[in-house]
Enzyme design. Sequence first.
Site, PDB file in Angstrom:
ATOM      1  N   MET A   7      28.083  -9.092  19.511  1.00 28.85           N
ATOM      2  CA  MET A   7      27.688  -7.402  20.268  1.00 28.85           C
ATOM      3  C   MET A   7      27.558  -7.432  18.532  1.00 28.85           C
ATOM      4  O   MET A   7      28.190  -7.077  18.077  1.00 28.85           O
ATOM      5  CB  MET A   7      29.202  -7.650  20.827  1.00 28.85           C
ATOM      6  CG  MET A   7      29.247  -8.004  21.968  1.00 28.85           C
ATOM      7  SD  MET A   7      30.571  -7.549  22.880  1.00 28.85           S
ATOM      8  CE  MET A   7      30.120  -5.661  23.095  1.00 28.85           C
ATOM      9  N   SER A   8      26.490  -6.677  18.620  1.00 29.96           N
ATOM     10  CA  SER A   8      26.297  -5.773  17.191  1.00 29.96           C
ATOM     11  C   SER A   8      26.770  -3.556  18.003  1.00 29.96           C
ATOM     12  O   SER A   8      26.146  -3.092  16.581  1.00 29.96           O
ATOM     13  CB  SER A   8      24.611  -5.668  17.171  1.00 29.96           C
ATOM     14  OG  SER A   8      23.987  -5.231  17.829  1.00 29.96           O
ATOM     15  N   GLY A   9      26.876  -3.419  19.170  1.00 29.17           N
ATOM     16  CA  GLY A   9      27.386  -2.061  18.703  1.00 29.17           C
ATOM     17  C   GLY A   9      25.418  -1.148  19.800  1.00 29.17           C
ATOM     18  O   GLY A   9      25.493  -0.593  20.271  1.00 29.17           O
ATOM     19  N   GLY A  10      24.682  -2.775  19.610  1.00 26.45           N
ATOM     20  CA  GLY A  10      23.171  -2.138  20.479  1.00 26.45           C
ATOM     21  C   GLY A  10      23.035  -2.457  21.963  1.00 26.45           C
ATOM     22  O   GLY A  10      24.054  -3.209  22.607  1.00 26.45           O
ATOM     23  N   VAL A  11      21.798  -2.145  22.188  1.00 24.29           N
ATOM     24  CA  VAL A  11      21.424  -1.688  23.888  1.00 24.29           C
ATOM     25  C   VAL A  11      21.517  -3.527  24.691  1.00 24.29           C
ATOM     26  O   VAL A  11      22.163  -3.953  25.460  1.00 24.29           O
ATOM     27  CB  VAL A  11      20.062  -1.446  24.201  1.00 24.29           C
ATOM     28  CG1 VAL A  11      19.934  -1.808  25.598  1.00 24.29           C
ATOM     29  CG2 VAL A  11      20.316   0.506  24.214  1.00 24.29           C
ATOM     30  N   SER A  13      22.551  -6.181  23.241  1.00 24.33           N
ATOM     31  CA  SER A  13      23.860  -7.565  22.870  1.00 24.33           C
ATOM     32  C   SER A  13      25.206  -6.969  23.991  1.00 24.33           C
ATOM     33  O   SER A  13      25.566  -7.520  24.944  1.00 24.33           O
ATOM     34  CB  SER A  13      24.827  -7.163  21.425  1.00 24.33           C
ATOM     35  OG  SER A  13      25.047  -5.850  21.734  1.00 24.33           O
ATOM     36  N   MET A  32      29.819  -9.393  14.184  1.00 25.11           N
ATOM     37  CA  MET A  32      30.309  -9.557  12.641  1.00 25.11           C
ATOM     38  C   MET A  32      29.460  -8.924  11.686  1.00 25.11           C
ATOM     39  O   MET A  32      29.013  -8.137  11.715  1.00 25.11           O
ATOM     40  CB  MET A  32      28.808 -10.844  12.327  1.00 25.11           C
ATOM     41  CG  MET A  32      28.811 -12.394  13.614  1.00 25.11           C
ATOM     42  SD  MET A  32      27.770 -13.116  13.368  1.00 25.11           S
ATOM     43  CE  MET A  32      26.404 -12.391  14.288  1.00 25.11           C
ATOM     44  N   CYS A  92      19.775 -16.217   8.923  1.00 28.60           N
ATOM     45  CA  CYS A  92      20.941 -15.833   9.301  1.00 28.60           C
ATOM     46  C   CYS A  92      20.886 -16.715  10.701  1.00 28.60           C
ATOM     47  O   CYS A  92      22.129 -16.775  11.361  1.00 28.60           O
ATOM     48  CB  CYS A  92      20.512 -14.678   9.392  1.00 28.60           C
ATOM     49  SG  CYS A  92      21.584 -12.982  10.251  1.00 28.60           S
ATOM     50  N   CYS A 186      18.192  -6.316   8.459  1.00 22.95           N
ATOM     51  CA  CYS A 186      19.427  -5.589   8.467  1.00 22.95           C
ATOM     52  C   CYS A 186      19.756  -4.727   7.421  1.00 22.95           C
ATOM     53  O   CYS A 186      20.371  -3.660   7.052  1.00 22.95           O
ATOM     54  CB  CYS A 186      20.433  -6.163   8.969  1.00 22.95           C
ATOM     55  SG  CYS A 186      20.957  -7.797   8.466  1.00 22.95           S
TER      56      CYS A 186
END
Length: 338
Positions: A7-11, A13, A32, A92, A186
């Site tokens: 989870m990245s906090g984006g739509v 994920s 992460m 990555c 990123c």
Amino acid sequence: MKILVAMSGGVDSTVTAYKLKNLGHEVIGCYMKLHGKPNYHEENIKKVEKVANFLQIPYHILDLQKDFKNKVYMPFVDTYKEGKTPNPCALCNRFIKLGKLLEFAKSLGCEKLATGHYARLENNLIKTAVDESKDQSYFLASADKEALKYLIFPLGEMKKEDVKKFASTIEVLKSFATQKESSEICFVEDTYVQVLDQFMDTKIPGEVLDSSGKVVGKHEGYMHYTIGKRRGFEVRGAHEPHFVLKINPKQNQIIVGTKEELKISEFKLKNINLFIDAKELDCEVKIRYRSKSTPCKVEIYEDKSAKITLKDPVYGLASGQMAVFYDHDKVIASGFIE
């Protein structure tokens, strides 16, 4: 099924976690921390926490900054030092997202790791996404073959516009649905040269040579250039556009020529990453993320190096970039261009 969701906090994920939770799976979120970009993590972690609370799922914050620096960030710097063009997202995915994060998932007893990538899986092979404009199979092609059986890509069958519409109907996601998409590297704020400036002086002027070895101008420092670039250097007496053909880092020189001189019909790979058993491939290859695929033949040698012969020549092949091989919509191999 117990599933760890990156989870990245984006739509993307967030929708991934929501869909899996709604299907009745035991979902655990994981954010992460990969780099030390100021204020980057605090904002994202707040979003992850908000979603986790809404979905009533536990979540972890995994600090992988040391691994990221060793496996992605410093190789990025070193590759540019060598006059090559790096592919940090491919590294990555292999070592961090589908490497260290997968190890963490297993340590929690999870059977699968899910990410918000736009790709599909079939018979332990990565397939292109339904939404071709968002397909990320190219970047996932660096994955270890053994990792594939643990992965799920729930968005692979969806169009990006449908993901956004879906997100906008869910209260906790409404503020995320209009977010600007993150498509750049990123840890790069503006340009990659700003990253390199932290480690070395990138502005050391040098010579521009033509393909015969004649000095035809000056440039501002070889690290400012990648293969195929056509601006930012001087070519005296030129009557047509010139492009970077080659970079000599030790001499701080760039070799330039016409577009015709950029053409390549054959190249080599080291450490080919095979997803099928083969010594020869008759397939298609992509030499960069947004390029069209080109028919080719691949000869694979005992030392895992490979020779690629293209049916039609390509322009601007860059050493350090990843070549990805497809059999129709399936990824069958990948490797870094020598």
